[in-house]
Write a protein that holds these residues in place. Structure first.
Motif, PDB file in Angstrom:
ATOM      1  N   THR A  21       0.835  -1.198   0.000  1.00  9.34           N
ATOM      2  CA  THR A  21       0.000   0.000   0.000  1.00  9.34           C
ATOM      3  C   THR A  21       0.871   1.249   0.000  1.00  9.34           C
ATOM      4  O   THR A  21       1.838   1.343   0.757  1.00  9.34           O
ATOM      5  CB  THR A  21      -0.923   0.035   1.233  1.00  9.34           C
ATOM      6  OG1 THR A  21      -1.792  -1.099   1.183  1.00  9.34           O
ATOM      7  CG2 THR A  21      -1.759   1.310   1.264  1.00  9.34           C
ATOM      8  N   ALA A  22       0.521   2.209  -0.858  1.00 10.01           N
ATOM      9  CA  ALA A  22       1.185   3.509  -0.891  1.00 10.01           C
ATOM     10  C   ALA A  22       0.151   4.601  -0.671  1.00 10.01           C
ATOM     11  O   ALA A  22      -0.978   4.524  -1.164  1.00 10.01           O
ATOM     12  CB  ALA A  22       1.884   3.726  -2.234  1.00 10.01           C
ATOM     13  N   ILE A  23       0.535   5.622   0.087  1.00 10.39           N
ATOM     14  CA  ILE A  23      -0.308   6.778   0.393  1.00 10.39           C
ATOM     15  C   ILE A  23       0.283   7.998  -0.297  1.00 10.39           C
ATOM     16  O   ILE A  23       1.503   8.210  -0.254  1.00 10.39           O
ATOM     17  CB  ILE A  23      -0.355   7.010   1.915  1.00 10.39           C
ATOM     18  CG1 ILE A  23      -1.130   5.896   2.624  1.00 10.39           C
ATOM     19  CG2 ILE A  23      -0.941   8.372   2.250  1.00 10.39           C
ATOM     20  CD1 ILE A  23      -0.966   5.934   4.136  1.00 10.39           C
ATOM     21  N   LEU A  24      -0.571   8.824  -0.908  1.00  7.91           N
ATOM     22  CA  LEU A  24      -0.123  10.039  -1.580  1.00  7.91           C
ATOM     23  C   LEU A  24      -0.895  11.237  -1.048  1.00  7.91           C
ATOM     24  O   LEU A  24      -2.127  11.224  -1.027  1.00  7.91           O
ATOM     25  CB  LEU A  24      -0.345   9.921  -3.092  1.00  7.91           C
ATOM     26  CG  LEU A  24       0.367   8.763  -3.805  1.00  7.91           C
ATOM     27  CD1 LEU A  24      -0.044   8.716  -5.271  1.00  7.91           C
ATOM     28  CD2 LEU A  24       1.876   8.895  -3.679  1.00  7.91           C
ATOM     29  N   VAL A  25      -0.163  12.292  -0.648  1.00  4.96           N
ATOM     30  CA  VAL A  25      -0.776  13.509  -0.103  1.00  4.96           C
ATOM     31  C   VAL A  25      -0.267  14.703  -0.917  1.00  4.96           C
ATOM     32  O   VAL A  25       0.932  14.985  -0.930  1.00  4.96           O
ATOM     33  CB  VAL A  25      -0.438  13.702   1.390  1.00  4.96           C
ATOM     34  CG1 VAL A  25      -1.247  14.865   1.962  1.00  4.96           C
ATOM     35  CG2 VAL A  25      -0.712  12.420   2.178  1.00  4.96           C
ATOM     36  N   HIS A  26      -1.174  15.401  -1.583  1.00  2.00           N
ATOM     37  CA  HIS A  26      -0.824  16.499  -2.490  1.00  2.00           C
ATOM     38  C   HIS A  26      -0.491  17.785  -1.733  1.00  2.00           C
ATOM     39  O   HIS A  26      -0.712  17.905  -0.522  1.00  2.00           O
ATOM     40  CB  HIS A  26      -1.992  16.760  -3.446  1.00  2.00           C
ATOM     41  CG  HIS A  26      -3.233  17.251  -2.743  1.00  2.00           C
ATOM     42  ND1 HIS A  26      -3.413  18.563  -2.352  1.00  2.00           N
ATOM     43  CD2 HIS A  26      -4.350  16.591  -2.359  1.00  2.00           C
ATOM     44  CE1 HIS A  26      -4.589  18.694  -1.761  1.00  2.00           C
ATOM     45  NE2 HIS A  26      -5.173  17.515  -1.743  1.00  2.00           N
ATOM     46  N   GLY A  27      -0.010  18.776  -2.476  1.00  2.00           N
ATOM     47  CA  GLY A  27       0.288  20.083  -1.924  1.00  2.00           C
ATOM     48  C   GLY A  27      -0.856  21.063  -2.070  1.00  2.00           C
ATOM     49  O   GLY A  27      -1.946  20.723  -2.560  1.00  2.00           O
ATOM     50  N   ALA A  28      -0.628  22.307  -1.650  1.00  2.00           N
ATOM     51  CA  ALA A  28      -1.665  23.339  -1.687  1.00  2.00           C
ATOM     52  C   ALA A  28      -2.063  23.661  -3.121  1.00  2.00           C
ATOM     53  O   ALA A  28      -1.242  23.624  -4.044  1.00  2.00           O
ATOM     54  CB  ALA A  28      -1.172  24.602  -0.987  1.00  2.00           C
ATOM     55  N   ALA A  29      -3.343  23.990  -3.290  1.00  2.00           N
ATOM     56  CA  ALA A  29      -3.929  24.368  -4.584  1.00  2.00           C
ATOM     57  C   ALA A  29      -3.897  23.232  -5.583  1.00  2.00           C
ATOM     58  O   ALA A  29      -3.988  23.458  -6.789  1.00  2.00           O
ATOM     59  CB  ALA A  29      -3.269  25.609  -5.154  1.00  2.00           C
ATOM     60  N   ALA A  30      -3.777  21.992  -5.113  1.00  2.00           N
ATOM     61  CA  ALA A  30      -3.833  20.819  -5.975  1.00  2.00           C
ATOM     62  C   ALA A  30      -4.932  19.894  -5.441  1.00  2.00           C
ATOM     63  O   ALA A  30      -5.711  20.269  -4.566  1.00  2.00           O
ATOM     64  CB  ALA A  30      -2.482  20.108  -5.996  1.00  2.00           C
ATOM     65  N   ASP A  31      -5.012  18.697  -5.976  1.00  2.00           N
ATOM     66  CA  ASP A  31      -5.861  17.660  -5.405  1.00  2.00           C
ATOM     67  C   ASP A  31      -5.218  16.318  -5.724  1.00  2.00           C
ATOM     68  O   ASP A  31      -4.080  16.276  -6.224  1.00  2.00           O
ATOM     69  CB  ASP A  31      -7.311  17.754  -5.908  1.00  2.00           C
ATOM     70  CG  ASP A  31      -7.453  17.521  -7.410  1.00  2.00           C
ATOM     71  OD1 ASP A  31      -6.481  17.044  -8.051  1.00  2.00           O
ATOM     72  OD2 ASP A  31      -8.531  17.792  -7.954  1.00  2.00           O
ATOM     73  N   HIS A  32      -5.903  15.231  -5.446  1.00  2.00           N
ATOM     74  CA  HIS A  32      -5.294  13.912  -5.636  1.00  2.00           C
ATOM     75  C   HIS A  32      -4.829  13.687  -7.072  1.00  2.00           C
ATOM     76  O   HIS A  32      -3.888  12.937  -7.320  1.00  2.00           O
ATOM     77  CB  HIS A  32      -6.300  12.818  -5.259  1.00  2.00           C
ATOM     78  CG  HIS A  32      -7.410  12.664  -6.255  1.00  2.00           C
ATOM     79  ND1 HIS A  32      -8.456  13.562  -6.337  1.00  2.00           N
ATOM     80  CD2 HIS A  32      -7.625  11.746  -7.231  1.00  2.00           C
ATOM     81  CE1 HIS A  32      -9.266  13.192  -7.314  1.00  2.00           C
ATOM     82  NE2 HIS A  32      -8.791  12.112  -7.875  1.00  2.00           N
ATOM     83  N   GLY A  33      -5.463  14.371  -8.037  1.00  2.00           N
ATOM     84  CA  GLY A  33      -5.133  14.162  -9.442  1.00  2.00           C
ATOM     85  C   GLY A  33      -3.734  14.591  -9.832  1.00  2.00           C
ATOM     86  O   GLY A  33      -3.226  14.174 -10.878  1.00  2.00           O
ATOM     87  N   TRP A  54      -1.161  13.527  -8.694  1.00  2.00           N
ATOM     88  CA  TRP A  54      -0.295  12.363  -8.586  1.00  2.00           C
ATOM     89  C   TRP A  54      -0.520  11.346  -9.695  1.00  2.00           C
ATOM     90  O   TRP A  54      -0.004  10.224  -9.611  1.00  2.00           O
ATOM     91  CB  TRP A  54      -0.540  11.661  -7.245  1.00  2.00           C
ATOM     92  CG  TRP A  54      -0.135  12.404  -6.028  1.00  2.00           C
ATOM     93  CD1 TRP A  54      -0.948  12.887  -5.039  1.00  2.00           C
ATOM     94  CD2 TRP A  54       1.202  12.722  -5.608  1.00  2.00           C
ATOM     95  NE1 TRP A  54      -0.207  13.483  -4.045  1.00  2.00           N
ATOM     96  CE2 TRP A  54       1.114  13.396  -4.367  1.00  2.00           C
ATOM     97  CE3 TRP A  54       2.464  12.497  -6.168  1.00  2.00           C
ATOM     98  CZ2 TRP A  54       2.237  13.856  -3.681  1.00  2.00           C
ATOM     99  CZ3 TRP A  54       3.579  12.956  -5.491  1.00  2.00           C
ATOM    100  CH2 TRP A  54       3.463  13.623  -4.249  1.00  2.00           C
ATOM    101  N   HIS A  55      -1.269  11.679 -10.746  1.00  2.00           N
ATOM    102  CA  HIS A  55      -1.695  10.666 -11.713  1.00  2.00           C
ATOM    103  C   HIS A  55      -0.538   9.822 -12.238  1.00  2.00           C
ATOM    104  O   HIS A  55      -0.650   8.585 -12.323  1.00  2.00           O
ATOM    105  CB  HIS A  55      -2.459  11.329 -12.871  1.00  2.00           C
ATOM    106  CG  HIS A  55      -1.630  12.233 -13.719  1.00  2.00           C
ATOM    107  ND1 HIS A  55      -0.986  11.798 -14.864  1.00  2.00           N
ATOM    108  CD2 HIS A  55      -1.302  13.552 -13.596  1.00  2.00           C
ATOM    109  CE1 HIS A  55      -0.319  12.799 -15.392  1.00  2.00           C
ATOM    110  NE2 HIS A  55      -0.481  13.878 -14.654  1.00  2.00           N
ATOM    111  N   ALA A  56       0.580  10.450 -12.580  1.00  2.00           N
ATOM    112  CA  ALA A  56       1.694   9.693 -13.154  1.00  2.00           C
ATOM    113  C   ALA A  56       2.427   8.875 -12.091  1.00  2.00           C
ATOM    114  O   ALA A  56       2.838   7.737 -12.349  1.00  2.00           O
ATOM    115  CB  ALA A  56       2.662  10.645 -13.849  1.00  2.00           C
ATOM    116  N   VAL A  57       2.571   9.439 -10.891  1.00  2.00           N
ATOM    117  CA  VAL A  57       3.197   8.701  -9.795  1.00  2.00           C
ATOM    118  C   VAL A  57       2.325   7.516  -9.416  1.00  2.00           C
ATOM    119  O   VAL A  57       2.819   6.399  -9.181  1.00  2.00           O
ATOM    120  CB  VAL A  57       3.426   9.623  -8.580  1.00  2.00           C
ATOM    121  CG1 VAL A  57       3.945   8.828  -7.389  1.00  2.00           C
ATOM    122  CG2 VAL A  57       4.391  10.744  -8.940  1.00  2.00           C
TER     123      VAL A  57
END
Length: 237
Positions: A14-26, A28-31
């Motif tokens: 399992t991997a967890i991804l947390v985006h930065g400000a003014a972004a959203d989960h999207g 990280w699409h390539a990662v």
């Protein structure tokens, strides 16, 4: 607060991804795609005030508590970018991932103007693809589209909170709690040489991606993945 989360892939890890400000989960699409290819189930999140998550009651405590309330404990890998890196650092002891990666984390943001929220409101209202592409010439079309989507779904008042409670403060973690990599861009806005040395002294592994800007995962995805793969192999031994 229970944040909006998104799960893709069916790998045993399992991997967890947390985006930065003014972004959203999207963002990280390539990662996300790369991690799924490497055998991970990927859980990403929209932080408070972003994407489809609720708004309001912004605080440093909430940044970490939200992740603890919304994400699985004991993941194999957790990655946070910028403000998401700061949020991860506030939750990492409780989330207890096997490995944590902080990508250009916002541990020491420079001071911001008091009207940061209003300034960002104007940015969000006027930004278009041509502007984003001009500011980020290495991004592909999907990265540009995801940036605009993040703008459209971000509460500008989040930046008021950042200006008042984050910018200009020293929020460098005292210790890593789990094996941790700080991966910063050569053209970073958050990790200068002094900060990199202090993080290393506190037990963090620190690496740099040459020629990349703040959003390393969109500026140089191969460079980020190469450093990540190399570090995880070393950290696991």
């Amino acid at each position: 607060m229970n944040l909006e989360t998104y799960t893709n892939g069916s790998g045993e890890r399992t991997a967890i991804l947390v985006h930065g400000a003014a972004a959203d989960h999207g963002t990280w699409h390539a990662v996300e795609s790369a991690l799924i290819e490497r055998g991970h189930r990927v859980v990403s999140v929209d932080m408070r005030g972003h994407g489809r998550s609720p708004r309001g009651d912004y605080s440093l405590a909430a940044l970490g508590d939200d992740l603890v309330d919304s994400l699985p404990v004991g993941a194999d890998l957790a990655i946070g970018h910028s403000m998401g890196g700061l949020a991860l650092s506030l939750a990492v002891e409780r989330l207890a991932p096997a490995h944590a990666v902080y990508v250009d984390p916002a541990f020491r943001l420079p001071p911001m103007p008091a009207d940061a929220g209003e300034r960002m409101r104007r940015v969000f209202a006027t930004a278009d693809a041509a502007h984003v592409r001009a500011m980020n010439p290495r991004w592909n079309d999907l990265d540009v589209a995801r940036e605009l989507a993040g703008f459209a779904a971000c509460d500008p008042e989040f930046y008021t909170f950042v200006a008042e409670e984050v910018a200009g403060r020293d929020l460098l973690p005292d210790e890593p709690h789990v094996p941790s990599l700080v991966l910063h861009a050569e053209n970073t806005i958050t990790i200068d040489a002094r900060t990199a040395d202090e993080l290393a002294d506190r037990g963090f592994d620190v690496r740099m991606v040459p020629n990349a800007a703040h959003c390393i995962h969109r500026d140089d995805l191969p460079g980020l993945l190469a450093e990540l793969d190399s570090w995880v192999r070393v950290a696991a031994t």
